[in-house]
Design a protein around this motif. Sequence first.
Motif: not given
Length: 287
Positions: A21-27, A31-38, A75-77, A87-90
């Motif tokens: 998701a990208f924050p904007n003035s309206e909240g 753009v991506v809603h919980g996808i899974d793939f490998s 980003l989440s997931g 997502l935990a990498m430095n």
Amino acid sequence: MSADSFSKDSRLLEVSDLRIAFPNSEGENRVVHGIDFSVDAGGQTVALLGESGSGKSVSCLALTRLLPEDGACRLSGSIRFEDREVLAMNPRELRALRGAGIAYIFQEPSASLNPVFTVGQQIAEAVKLHRPDLNDVTARVVELLELVGIRDAEKRRKAYPHEMSGGMQQRVMIAMALACEPKLLVADEPTTALDVTIQAQIMDLLRDLRTKLGMSIVLITHNFGIVKGFADEVMVMYQGEIVERGRVNEVLENPQHAYTRALIACIPKLGAKRKRLSTIGEAMASE
């Protein structure tokens, strides 16, 4: 290795419940809603297919966290590469991942290459960054150019991007991506703006490199034509969600989702008598 021989034991990349998701003035703009793939190691090719704006490219940029940070993107997931959470990498770990683990080639190579440096200089920069152990960088540059089918590589490495055709420029981009011998190559619309003959050459090159190097591929495209005969599996993405997935032939021959059927209906067919092709909206509305 056939697609049937891939298994969870050889899993290279696993994406779970990815949300962007990208924050904007309206909240925020989700753009991506919980996808899974490998994607499995050893040469599996997965195609991510959908029209522009469906979320394909942004999802793949998230794989190495190339999206804006500092609150500009949320980003989440989970994104696990070789069983490590991206997502935990430095920053140091991310630098090692980018290029050596996951590399990218993008559409429009003329916009990606720097016009004031020779192609050899640009490939050499990638080599020096990720392979500081190499003593003869020039030899490696020539080797990479030869690997992607550029003739007279010793001479062509001294050329500037504008002195090359679009197909040659794309081969240079592929050479840069291969400089670090990645385990996963993300090819984002690699044949856009190329004529049909050159498109076929680029896809043949990627197929040969996959076999030769044992490199897995994520192919981003809106074109079912280049997916057939190239990818093992296809995922169809629509409005930030994966709405259908399966073996390529199965999806092409028996599409289950209205959007997939609409995409297939828009493919031109020889001998079909139409004044014009249907739009995606028209094809879905006719379901």
